[in-house]
Motif scaffolding. Structure first.
Motif, PDB file in Angstrom:
ATOM      1  N   PRO A  68       1.820   9.974   3.844  1.00  0.00           N
ATOM      2  CA  PRO A  68       1.164   9.655   2.568  1.00  0.00           C
ATOM      3  C   PRO A  68       0.964  10.888   1.692  1.00  0.00           C
ATOM      4  CG  PRO A  68       0.134   8.430   4.338  1.00  0.00           C
ATOM      5  CD  PRO A  68       1.099   9.384   4.992  1.00  0.00           C
ATOM      6  N   SER A  69       0.673  12.032   2.298  1.00  0.00           N
ATOM      7  CA  SER A  69       0.488  13.245   1.492  1.00  0.00           C
ATOM      8  C   SER A  69       1.790  13.643   0.800  1.00  0.00           C
ATOM      9  CB  SER A  69      -0.026  14.393   2.360  1.00  0.00           C
ATOM     10  OG  SER A  69       0.899  14.713   3.383  1.00  0.00           O
ATOM     11  N   THR A  70       2.926  13.418   1.477  1.00  0.00           N
ATOM     12  CA  THR A  70       4.220  13.691   0.841  1.00  0.00           C
ATOM     13  C   THR A  70       4.452  12.726  -0.309  1.00  0.00           C
ATOM     14  OG1 THR A  70       5.185  14.578   2.871  1.00  0.00           O
ATOM     15  CG2 THR A  70       6.718  13.767   1.203  1.00  0.00           C
ATOM     16  N   PHE A  71       4.099  11.457  -0.104  1.00  0.00           N
ATOM     17  CA  PHE A  71       4.207  10.479  -1.195  1.00  0.00           C
ATOM     18  C   PHE A  71       3.499  11.003  -2.438  1.00  0.00           C
ATOM     19  CE2 PHE A  71       2.337   7.233  -3.810  1.00  0.00           C
ATOM     20  CZ  PHE A  71       3.326   6.287  -3.972  1.00  0.00           C
ATOM     21  N   PHE A  72       2.266  11.484  -2.262  1.00  0.00           N
ATOM     22  CA  PHE A  72       1.470  11.906  -3.415  1.00  0.00           C
ATOM     23  C   PHE A  72       1.981  13.199  -4.044  1.00  0.00           C
ATOM     24  CE2 PHE A  72      -1.834   9.193  -1.315  1.00  0.00           C
ATOM     25  CZ  PHE A  72      -1.926   8.264  -2.337  1.00  0.00           C
ATOM     26  N   ARG A  73       2.802  13.942  -3.335  1.00  0.00           N
ATOM     27  CA  ARG A  73       3.421  15.114  -3.962  1.00  0.00           C
ATOM     28  C   ARG A  73       4.480  14.695  -4.975  1.00  0.00           C
ATOM     29  NH1 ARG A  73       3.179  17.716   1.200  1.00  0.00           N
ATOM     30  NH2 ARG A  73       5.388  17.344   1.612  1.00  0.00           N
ATOM     31  N   TYR A  74       5.063  13.523  -4.758  1.00  0.00           N
ATOM     32  CA  TYR A  74       6.115  13.047  -5.656  1.00  0.00           C
ATOM     33  C   TYR A  74       5.581  12.076  -6.705  1.00  0.00           C
ATOM     34  CZ  TYR A  74       9.553  15.181  -2.575  1.00  0.00           C
ATOM     35  OH  TYR A  74      10.288  16.092  -1.862  1.00  0.00           O
ATOM     36  N   PHE A  75       4.603  11.276  -6.329  1.00  0.00           N
ATOM     37  CA  PHE A  75       4.032  10.284  -7.238  1.00  0.00           C
ATOM     38  C   PHE A  75       2.508  10.336  -7.104  1.00  0.00           C
ATOM     39  CE2 PHE A  75       8.220   8.637  -6.030  1.00  0.00           C
ATOM     40  CZ  PHE A  75       8.793   8.438  -7.278  1.00  0.00           C
ATOM     41  N   THR A 103       0.826  -1.201   0.000  1.00  0.00           N
ATOM     42  CA  THR A 103       0.000   0.000   0.000  1.00  0.00           C
ATOM     43  C   THR A 103       0.862   1.254   0.000  1.00  0.00           C
ATOM     44  OG1 THR A 103      -0.087   0.182   2.413  1.00  0.00           O
ATOM     45  CG2 THR A 103      -1.738  -1.234   1.350  1.00  0.00           C
ATOM     46  N   VAL A 104       0.257   2.354  -0.388  1.00  0.00           N
ATOM     47  CA  VAL A 104       0.948   3.642  -0.336  1.00  0.00           C
ATOM     48  C   VAL A 104       1.364   3.955   1.095  1.00  0.00           C
ATOM     49  CG1 VAL A 104       0.602   6.139  -0.565  1.00  0.00           C
ATOM     50  CG2 VAL A 104      -0.117   4.598  -2.405  1.00  0.00           C
ATOM     51  N   GLU A 105       0.504   3.612   2.044  1.00  0.00           N
ATOM     52  CA  GLU A 105       0.820   3.878   3.450  1.00  0.00           C
ATOM     53  C   GLU A 105       2.069   3.122   3.891  1.00  0.00           C
ATOM     54  OE1 GLU A 105      -3.083   5.186   2.543  1.00  0.00           O
ATOM     55  OE2 GLU A 105      -2.199   3.187   2.265  1.00  0.00           O
ATOM     56  N   GLN A 106       2.213   1.885   3.443  1.00  0.00           N
ATOM     57  CA  GLN A 106       3.406   1.107   3.783  1.00  0.00           C
ATOM     58  C   GLN A 106       4.658   1.719   3.164  1.00  0.00           C
ATOM     59  OE1 GLN A 106       2.047  -2.668   2.264  1.00  0.00           O
ATOM     60  NE2 GLN A 106       1.572  -3.455   4.310  1.00  0.00           N
ATOM     61  N   ILE A 107       4.540   2.152   1.923  1.00  0.00           N
ATOM     62  CA  ILE A 107       5.687   2.777   1.253  1.00  0.00           C
ATOM     63  C   ILE A 107       6.083   4.056   1.983  1.00  0.00           C
ATOM     64  CG2 ILE A 107       6.506   3.860  -0.871  1.00  0.00           C
ATOM     65  CD1 ILE A 107       4.492   2.013  -2.375  1.00  0.00           C
ATOM     66  N   ALA A 108       5.093   4.873   2.314  1.00  0.00           N
ATOM     67  CA  ALA A 108       5.367   6.133   3.006  1.00  0.00           C
ATOM     68  C   ALA A 108       6.033   5.882   4.351  1.00  0.00           C
ATOM     69  CB  ALA A 108       4.066   6.917   3.186  1.00  0.00           C
ATOM     70  N   GLU A 109       5.530   4.896   5.083  1.00  0.00           N
ATOM     71  CA  GLU A 109       6.119   4.589   6.390  1.00  0.00           C
ATOM     72  C   GLU A 109       7.569   4.136   6.238  1.00  0.00           C
ATOM     73  OE1 GLU A 109       5.332   1.728  10.320  1.00  0.00           O
ATOM     74  OE2 GLU A 109       4.032   1.579   8.553  1.00  0.00           O
TER      75      GLU A 109
END
Length: 202
Positions: free
Chosen positions: A55-62, A43-49
């Motif tokens: 998760p919001s930072t993740f979505f700023r990049y991808f 999940t995105v949450e796992q990647i972010a952790e």
């Protein structure tokens, strides 16, 4: 950002370097998790952790999880290398030099990351479907660069079909060789472009 991207661009400020480092960390941890537990189960949450971001930072990049795999950091460097080629070189010759210049700078770990990205695309149905959008985007970028070089309109039929043939030739050379760690990917791509330059004789 890859070392290749860093080598192909002017020096950037601390803020941009931090952003590039964060982006690279997100992708690195994502690819590790995909290897360990599968693409669908991650999940995105796992990647972010794992990357120690929100998760919001993740979505700023991808924008999506798919983009972690599909986003191609090499494309803009290849286009910059193409723009650096002498104006008197024919388009196919300029492309061949730009491709060699770009690919030969990739370190072994970067090549492995590229292989892994494409293997995931081939093996995961939702990524295979989304790959069409990425190929379309890359083809449009190449069409724009060639049109600029030739002083022609990006909608020119000849320029668009030439770009499509280039992308098709490179993919046809690369994809079957991804599972072979000893494959000379640079040589295969150059051989495909050489055949295109010769008119694809059969």
């Amino acid at each position: 950002m890859t070392r290749l991207a860093e080598a192909g661009r002017p020096a950037v400020g601390l803020r941009e370097r931090k952003k590039a480092k964060t982006r690279a960390a997100i992708r690195e941890h994502a690819m590790r998790l995909f290897r360990e537990q599968g693409y669908a189960a991650t999940t995105v949450e796992q990647i972010a952790e794992a990357a120690e971001v929100s998760p919001s930072t993740f979505f700023r990049y991808f924008p999506t999880k798919e983009d972690v795999v599909l986003a191609d950091d090499v494309d803009p460097i290849l286009l910059a290398a193409l723009r650096d080629q002498p104006a008197d070189l024919a388009p196919i010759q300029a492309i061949r030099v730009a491709v060699r210049t770009t690919f030969e700078q990739l370190a072994s770990d970067q090549w492995e990351q590229e292989r892994e990205r494409y293997r995931l695309v081939i093996s995961v149905p939702e990524l295979r479907s989304a790959m069409l959008d990425e190929v379309t985007r890359t083809t449009a970028m190449l069409t724009g660069a060639l049109a600029e070089r030739l002083g022609r309109d990006p909608d020119d039929f000849a320029v668009r079909t030439f770009s499509g043939a280039l992308i098709g030739a490179m993919l046809a050379a690369l994809l079957p060789a991804l599972e072979d760690p000893d494959a000379d990917l640079v040589g295969l791509v150059d051989a495909a472009l050489a055949r295109m330059e010769a008119g694809f004789p059969l």
